[in-house]
Motif scaffolding. Structure first.
Motif, short mmCIF file in Angstrom:
data_model
loop_
_atom_site.label_atom_id
_atom_site.label_comp_id
_atom_site.label_asym_id
_atom_site.label_seq_id
_atom_site.Cartn_x
_atom_site.Cartn_y
_atom_site.Cartn_z
N GLU A 1 -8.32 0.82 4.44
CA GLU A 1 -7.53 -0.39 4.47
C GLU A 1 -7.37 -0.90 3.06
N GLY A 2 -6.39 -1.73 2.86
CA GLY A 2 -6.26 -2.37 1.57
C GLY A 2 -5.37 -1.64 0.60
N PRO A 3 -5.53 -1.95 -0.69
CA PRO A 3 -4.61 -1.45 -1.70
C PRO A 3 -4.91 -0.01 -2.15
N LEU A 4 -4.00 0.50 -2.90
CA LEU A 4 -4.15 1.79 -3.57
C LEU A 4 -4.77 1.49 -4.93
N LEU A 5 -5.92 2.05 -5.23
CA LEU A 5 -6.58 1.83 -6.51
C LEU A 5 -6.21 2.96 -7.46
N VAL A 6 -5.70 2.59 -8.63
CA VAL A 6 -5.23 3.56 -9.62
C VAL A 6 -5.95 3.28 -10.93
N GLN A 7 -6.48 4.33 -11.52
CA GLN A 7 -7.13 4.18 -12.82
C GLN A 7 -6.05 3.94 -13.86
N LEU B 1 -0.09 -2.09 -0.79
CA LEU B 1 0.58 -1.19 0.15
C LEU B 1 1.06 -1.92 1.41
N CYS B 2 0.51 -3.11 1.67
CA CYS B 2 0.84 -3.83 2.90
C CYS B 2 2.09 -4.69 2.77
N ARG B 3 2.55 -4.89 1.55
CA ARG B 3 3.73 -5.71 1.24
C ARG B 3 3.56 -7.19 1.54
N TRP C 1 1.26 -5.80 -7.40
CA TRP C 1 -0.20 -5.85 -7.43
C TRP C 1 -0.76 -6.50 -6.18
N CYS C 2 -1.96 -6.13 -5.81
CA CYS C 2 -2.63 -6.65 -4.62
C CYS C 2 -3.23 -8.02 -4.91
N ASP C 3 -3.06 -8.96 -3.97
CA ASP C 3 -3.73 -10.27 -4.07
C ASP C 3 -4.68 -10.48 -2.90
N THR C 4 -5.07 -9.42 -2.23
CA THR C 4 -5.97 -9.37 -1.07
C THR C 4 -5.37 -9.98 0.19
N SER C 5 -4.06 -10.11 0.27
CA SER C 5 -3.40 -10.64 1.47
C SER C 5 -3.59 -9.73 2.68
N HIS C 6 -3.98 -8.48 2.45
CA HIS C 6 -4.18 -7.53 3.55
C HIS C 6 -5.41 -7.88 4.39
#
Length: 70
Positions: free
Chosen positions: A16-22, A46-48, A55-60
């Motif tokens: 679940e959650g975002p795609l983590l990219v180095q 990834l959840c839009r 970028w992810c703001d933890t809305s997922h």
């Protein structure tokens, strides 16, 4: 392996959650705009649901209403 890159980009997929990219990372958005981050690890939404796309703001994360005291 032929045509193997000198330094591969590391991407972490979770259940679940975002795609983590180095990082650093450059993301081309659907509207053609480009977002750049020079952070060590970047969370790509990834959840839009994020308000700071791409970028992810933890809305997922599941949000629950606080329980009222009895």
């Amino acid at each position: 392996m032929p045509n193997e890159p000198e330094h591969a980009c590391r991407i972490i997929l979770g259940d679940e959650g975002p795609l983590l990219v180095q990082g650093p990372v450059e993301v081309t958005c659907p509207d053609g705009s480009v977002a750049f981050s020079d952070r060590f690890v970047v969370a790509v939404c990834l959840c839009r649901r994020s308000r700071i796309q791409p970028w992810c703001d933890t809305s997922h994360r599941r949000r629950e209403k606080p329980r009222r005291p009895d």
